[in-house]
Write a protein that holds these residues in place. Structure first.
Motif, short mmCIF file in Angstrom:
data_model
loop_
_atom_site.label_atom_id
_atom_site.label_comp_id
_atom_site.label_asym_id
_atom_site.label_seq_id
_atom_site.Cartn_x
_atom_site.Cartn_y
_atom_site.Cartn_z
N LEU A 77 -31.83 9.56 0.92
CA LEU A 77 -33.00 8.92 0.48
C LEU A 77 -33.91 10.18 -0.30
O LEU A 77 -34.36 9.66 -1.14
CB LEU A 77 -33.63 8.16 1.55
CG LEU A 77 -32.79 7.16 2.28
CD1 LEU A 77 -33.62 6.52 3.71
CD2 LEU A 77 -32.36 5.98 1.45
N TRP A 78 -34.01 11.19 0.41
CA TRP A 78 -34.79 12.29 0.02
C TRP A 78 -34.53 13.54 0.54
O TRP A 78 -33.56 13.39 1.69
CB TRP A 78 -36.30 12.18 -0.06
CG TRP A 78 -36.91 11.86 1.43
CD1 TRP A 78 -37.40 10.91 1.79
CD2 TRP A 78 -37.01 12.92 2.28
NE1 TRP A 78 -37.71 10.83 3.06
CE2 TRP A 78 -37.66 12.20 3.57
CE3 TRP A 78 -36.94 14.19 2.43
CZ2 TRP A 78 -37.78 12.93 4.57
CZ3 TRP A 78 -36.98 15.19 3.73
CH2 TRP A 78 -37.80 14.18 4.81
N LEU A 79 -34.53 14.56 -0.23
CA LEU A 79 -34.08 16.08 0.27
C LEU A 79 -35.13 17.02 -0.07
O LEU A 79 -35.71 17.11 -0.89
CB LEU A 79 -32.76 16.48 -0.54
CG LEU A 79 -32.44 17.62 -0.54
CD1 LEU A 79 -31.70 18.11 0.88
CD2 LEU A 79 -31.06 18.13 -1.57
N ARG A 80 -35.26 17.83 0.83
CA ARG A 80 -36.28 18.71 0.84
C ARG A 80 -35.83 20.25 1.05
O ARG A 80 -35.07 20.32 2.24
CB ARG A 80 -37.47 18.40 1.78
CG ARG A 80 -38.44 19.54 1.83
CD ARG A 80 -39.39 19.44 0.54
NE ARG A 80 -40.42 20.47 0.46
CZ ARG A 80 -41.63 20.65 1.03
NH1 ARG A 80 -41.87 19.72 1.78
NH2 ARG A 80 -42.20 21.67 1.01
N THR A 81 -35.70 21.22 0.15
CA THR A 81 -35.21 22.57 0.37
C THR A 81 -36.54 23.36 1.07
O THR A 81 -37.68 23.15 0.89
CB THR A 81 -34.99 23.43 -0.96
OG1 THR A 81 -35.81 23.43 -1.72
CG2 THR A 81 -33.61 22.55 -1.33
N LEU A 82 -36.08 24.31 2.00
CA LEU A 82 -37.20 25.05 2.81
C LEU A 82 -36.74 26.66 2.78
O LEU A 82 -35.58 26.86 2.55
CB LEU A 82 -36.83 24.60 4.44
CG LEU A 82 -37.21 22.99 4.47
CD1 LEU A 82 -36.79 22.62 5.80
CD2 LEU A 82 -38.70 22.90 4.13
N GLN A 83 -37.68 27.31 2.96
CA GLN A 83 -37.67 28.72 2.78
C GLN A 83 -36.74 29.18 4.07
O GLN A 83 -36.20 30.37 3.92
CB GLN A 83 -39.17 29.66 2.69
CG GLN A 83 -39.58 29.47 1.57
CD GLN A 83 -38.99 30.09 0.57
OE1 GLN A 83 -38.51 31.23 0.72
NE2 GLN A 83 -39.00 29.52 -0.54
N ALA A 84 -36.77 28.65 5.19
CA ALA A 84 -36.14 28.99 6.56
C ALA A 84 -35.63 27.69 7.37
O ALA A 84 -36.16 26.67 6.76
CB ALA A 84 -36.96 29.65 7.48
N PRO A 85 -34.34 27.83 7.95
CA PRO A 85 -34.07 26.51 8.44
C PRO A 85 -34.78 26.06 9.63
O PRO A 85 -35.53 26.68 10.05
CB PRO A 85 -32.64 26.95 9.04
CG PRO A 85 -32.59 28.29 8.76
CD PRO A 85 -33.57 28.91 7.94
N LEU A 86 -34.88 24.53 9.88
CA LEU A 86 -35.61 24.08 10.76
C LEU A 86 -34.71 24.27 12.33
O LEU A 86 -33.57 24.41 12.08
CB LEU A 86 -36.00 22.77 10.78
CG LEU A 86 -36.77 22.46 9.61
CD1 LEU A 86 -36.85 20.94 9.23
CD2 LEU A 86 -38.07 23.04 9.72
N ARG A 87 -35.27 24.45 13.33
CA ARG A 87 -34.38 24.78 14.53
C ARG A 87 -34.86 23.90 15.64
O ARG A 87 -35.80 23.37 15.67
CB ARG A 87 -34.58 26.04 15.04
CG ARG A 87 -34.59 27.28 14.13
CD ARG A 87 -32.94 27.56 14.22
NE ARG A 87 -32.65 28.70 13.27
CZ ARG A 87 -31.50 28.87 12.61
NH1 ARG A 87 -30.65 27.80 12.51
NH2 ARG A 87 -31.11 29.90 12.02
N GLY A 88 -34.00 23.81 16.78
CA GLY A 88 -34.14 22.85 17.77
C GLY A 88 -33.91 21.40 17.77
O GLY A 88 -32.88 20.89 17.37
N SER A 89 -34.93 20.78 17.55
CA SER A 89 -35.14 19.21 17.20
C SER A 89 -36.03 18.83 16.50
O SER A 89 -37.04 19.46 16.34
CB SER A 89 -35.10 18.51 18.87
OG SER A 89 -34.01 18.94 19.86
N LEU A 90 -35.90 17.87 15.91
CA LEU A 90 -36.84 17.15 15.00
C LEU A 90 -37.38 16.15 15.70
O LEU A 90 -36.87 15.40 16.70
CB LEU A 90 -35.85 16.44 13.74
CG LEU A 90 -35.17 17.37 12.85
CD1 LEU A 90 -34.45 16.42 11.81
CD2 LEU A 90 -35.84 18.36 12.30
#
Length: 192
Positions: A139-152
C-alpha cells in the motif's frame, strides 16, 4: 546487651496471630474465616494440534495475527498469510530484503520492516511498508537510513519503532510519513 527493636514487634505479631486462631477455633463465624476451603482446582483441557504449516526457513520474529489470519515472516524475506482456523495459505509476498523487526497488524493493514545492504561498505538500510491484509500487495513503502529493530507497535493512528541507529520513530499508518523522530545514543533492539 542491647535489645533488637524487631523482636518485641515479632512477639506481638505472633501473640496476636495465636489469639486470633484460638478465637477462631471457638467462634463459629471466625472459624469459617480462619479455615476457608480452598478454591476448586480447575485444570485446562489438553492442548490439541489443529494444523501445521511446514516451513524450513522460519525466523525468531513473532508472527502477527488479527484473529482471522496469521502473518508469518520467513528467513528468506518471504511473508506468508495463513488462515488462522485451518492453516491454509492465503497469500505469499516477497518483502524486499530480510526482516528486521516483528510485523504488526491492525484493522486496515499489515506493517513489515526489512533491511538491505546500503551503498557504502558495511552500511545497512531499512524499509517500512504497509501491505494489504487481503492480498499482500504494498500500500505504501518508506525507505529509512537504518533498519527498524525488535517489534513494530501499531497504535490508533501511528506506528512506532526503534531503529539500529538509535532513532525512535512514529509513522502515520495511512501514509508512512514520519510524525516525529528522536535520536538517542544507543541502538534499539526491542519493542518500543
Amino acid at each position: 546487651m542491647t535489645k533488637h527493636p524487631t523482636i518485641p514487634r515479632l512477639q506481638t505479631r505472633v501473640c496476636s496471630l495465636l489469639l486470633l486462631l484460638s478465637c477462631a477455633a471457638t467462634t463459629p463465624s471466625l472459624h469459617r474465616l480462619a479455615v476457608a476451603t480452598p478454591p476448586e482446582l480447575v485444570l485446562s483441557q489438553p492442548l490439541t494440534l489443529r494444523w501445521v504449516y511446514g516451513a524450513d526457513r522460519t525466523t525468531n520474529f513473532t508472527p502477527a495475527t488479527d484473529g482471522k489470519s496469521i502473518y508469518l515472516p520467513l528467513a528468506d524475506g518471504t511473508l506468508v498469510a495463513l488462515n488462522a482456523a485451518d492453516g491454509k495459505l492465503l497469500w505469499k509476498s516477497e518483502a524486499g530484503g530480510n526482516f528486521s523487526a516483528a510485523p504488526a497488524v491492525d484493522e486496515r493493514a499489515l506493517y513489515v520492516a526489512t533491511e538491505y545492504p546500503g551503498g557504502e561498505k558495511d552500511a545497512v538500510r531499512g524499509t517500512l511498508r504497509a501491505l494489504s491484509k487481503d492480498t499482500g500487495i504494498t500500500l505504501w513503502l518508506r525507505t529509512l537510513q537504518a533498519p527498524l529493530r525488535g517489534s513494530l507497535a501499531a497504535g490508533p493512528g501511528a506506528l512506532s519503532a526503534g531503529a539500529a541507529n538509535g532513532g525512535v520513530h512514529a509513522f502515520d499508518k495511512r501514509t508512512g510519513i514520519t510524525i516525529w523522530a528522536n535520536i538517542y545514543g544507543d541502538e534499539f533492539d526491542g519493542q518500543p
